[in-house]
Design a protein around this motif. Structure first.
Motif, short mmCIF file in Angstrom:
data_model
loop_
_atom_site.label_atom_id
_atom_site.label_comp_id
_atom_site.label_asym_id
_atom_site.label_seq_id
_atom_site.Cartn_x
_atom_site.Cartn_y
_atom_site.Cartn_z
N ARG A 197 13.12 -1.66 -3.59
CA ARG A 197 11.92 -2.28 -3.01
C ARG A 197 12.21 -3.70 -2.55
N ASP A 198 13.37 -4.18 -2.90
CA ASP A 198 13.69 -5.60 -2.75
C ASP A 198 14.44 -5.85 -1.44
N LYS A 199 13.79 -6.62 -0.57
CA LYS A 199 14.36 -6.88 0.75
C LYS A 199 15.72 -7.59 0.66
N ASN A 200 15.80 -8.56 -0.24
CA ASN A 200 17.05 -9.31 -0.35
C ASN A 200 18.19 -8.44 -0.88
N LEU A 201 17.85 -7.59 -1.81
CA LEU A 201 18.87 -6.67 -2.33
C LEU A 201 19.34 -5.72 -1.22
N ALA A 202 18.39 -5.25 -0.42
CA ALA A 202 18.74 -4.35 0.68
C ALA A 202 19.66 -5.05 1.68
N LEU A 203 19.33 -6.29 1.99
CA LEU A 203 20.17 -7.05 2.93
C LEU A 203 21.58 -7.26 2.38
N ALA A 204 21.64 -7.65 1.12
CA ALA A 204 22.95 -7.90 0.50
C ALA A 204 23.78 -6.62 0.46
N ALA A 205 23.12 -5.49 0.20
CA ALA A 205 23.84 -4.22 0.15
C ALA A 205 24.42 -3.86 1.52
N ARG A 206 23.60 -4.03 2.55
CA ARG A 206 24.05 -3.67 3.90
C ARG A 206 25.22 -4.55 4.32
N LYS A 207 25.16 -5.81 3.91
CA LYS A 207 26.27 -6.71 4.22
C LYS A 207 27.60 -6.20 3.67
N LYS A 208 27.51 -5.55 2.50
CA LYS A 208 28.71 -5.00 1.90
C LYS A 208 29.02 -3.59 2.39
N GLY A 209 28.23 -3.11 3.34
CA GLY A 209 28.49 -1.77 3.89
C GLY A 209 27.98 -0.64 3.00
N VAL A 210 27.07 -0.95 2.06
CA VAL A 210 26.52 0.09 1.19
C VAL A 210 25.29 0.70 1.86
N GLN A 211 25.27 2.03 1.93
CA GLN A 211 24.11 2.70 2.52
C GLN A 211 22.89 2.44 1.64
N CYS A 212 21.79 2.04 2.28
CA CYS A 212 20.66 1.53 1.52
C CYS A 212 19.36 1.88 2.25
N VAL A 213 18.32 2.23 1.49
CA VAL A 213 16.99 2.37 2.09
C VAL A 213 16.06 1.41 1.36
N GLN A 214 15.42 0.54 2.12
CA GLN A 214 14.42 -0.35 1.54
C GLN A 214 13.08 0.38 1.54
N ILE A 215 12.59 0.69 0.34
CA ILE A 215 11.35 1.45 0.18
C ILE A 215 10.16 0.50 0.32
N LYS A 216 9.17 0.93 1.11
CA LYS A 216 8.07 0.01 1.40
C LYS A 216 6.71 0.42 0.83
N THR A 217 6.63 1.63 0.30
CA THR A 217 5.34 2.09 -0.22
C THR A 217 5.40 2.23 -1.75
N ASP A 218 4.21 2.41 -2.36
CA ASP A 218 4.14 2.46 -3.82
C ASP A 218 4.03 3.87 -4.39
N GLU A 219 3.51 4.77 -3.59
CA GLU A 219 3.19 6.08 -4.13
C GLU A 219 4.41 6.99 -3.93
N VAL A 220 4.71 7.78 -4.96
CA VAL A 220 6.01 8.47 -4.95
C VAL A 220 6.16 9.48 -3.80
N MET A 221 5.07 10.19 -3.44
CA MET A 221 5.19 11.14 -2.32
C MET A 221 5.45 10.40 -1.01
N GLU A 222 4.81 9.24 -0.88
CA GLU A 222 5.06 8.42 0.32
C GLU A 222 6.51 7.91 0.32
N GLN A 223 6.99 7.60 -0.84
CA GLN A 223 8.38 7.12 -0.93
C GLN A 223 9.37 8.22 -0.54
N LEU A 224 9.07 9.45 -0.96
CA LEU A 224 9.93 10.56 -0.55
C LEU A 224 9.88 10.75 0.97
N LYS A 225 8.68 10.57 1.53
CA LYS A 225 8.57 10.66 3.00
C LYS A 225 9.41 9.58 3.68
#
Ligand SMILES: [Zn+2]
Length: 180
Positions: free
Chosen positions: A67-95
């Protein structure tokens, strides 16, 4: 039904905000490590948690979910595949994962313990003893239902308790998948 090529199941590491999503991914058979479970055992004490998660994802070739934007950015910088999740509800997160073209299983499968991510296996005939030791297993079901046991923590699963109710919720997800 959309045809998907058969690939190895996507594997994940999830941050502390995504406990429920971790549970669901395991129910769907995806090997999913929850960040709170890796920190102290596998990393140097001086490594901060963000760095620890990123190096874990990199080392194990897992997709990082956060959920953390900074963590997502740092991961991408290192070439790690990453999805920044933006919603709270689990079915929405799966979507969200589907929208990012992550290859998700959409059927619950008895493969992973939803509590600990251990592998689960079928309880064979003659092993009913391990069921009788668990107070949450209804005695009248023993011998009638199929059961599974987690090889890591010993938790018992059966179809009625665990997977059946989830199919309904997953139905909507499949509709979503097929129309996107
Ligand atoms: Zn377990």
């Amino acid at each position: 039904m959309v045809n998907r090529e058969k690939r190895e199941d996507a594997r994940f590491v999830t941050d502390r905000m995504l406990g429920k999503l971790s549970t669901w991914l395991r129910i769907l058979g995806h090997d999913t490590v929850y960040a709170a479970d890796i920190k102290t055992t596998e990393f140097e004490a001086d490594e901060d948690e963000d760095r620890a998660i990123i190096s874990f994802a990199e080392h194990e070739a897992r997709i990082l979910l956060t959920r953390d934007k900074n963590l997502a950015l740092a991961a991408r910088k290192k070439g790690v595949q990453c999805v920044q999740i933006k919603t709270d509800e689990v079915m929405e997160q799966l979507k969200e994962l589907l929208r990012h073209h992550i290859n998700l299983n959409l059927e619950p499968v008895p493969a992973r313990c939803s509590e600990c991510n251990g592998k689960i296996r079928k309880v064979e005939e003659g092993e009913e003893g391990i069921l009788k030791g668990k107070s949450y297993v209804p005695a009248h079901m023993i011998g009638k239902w199929h059961f599974w046991v987690c090889e890591h923590c010993g938790r018992i699963y059966w179809e009625g308790s665990h997977w059946r109710n989830m199919r309904e919720k997953l139905g909507q997800l499949k509709e979503f998948y097929e129309t996107h």
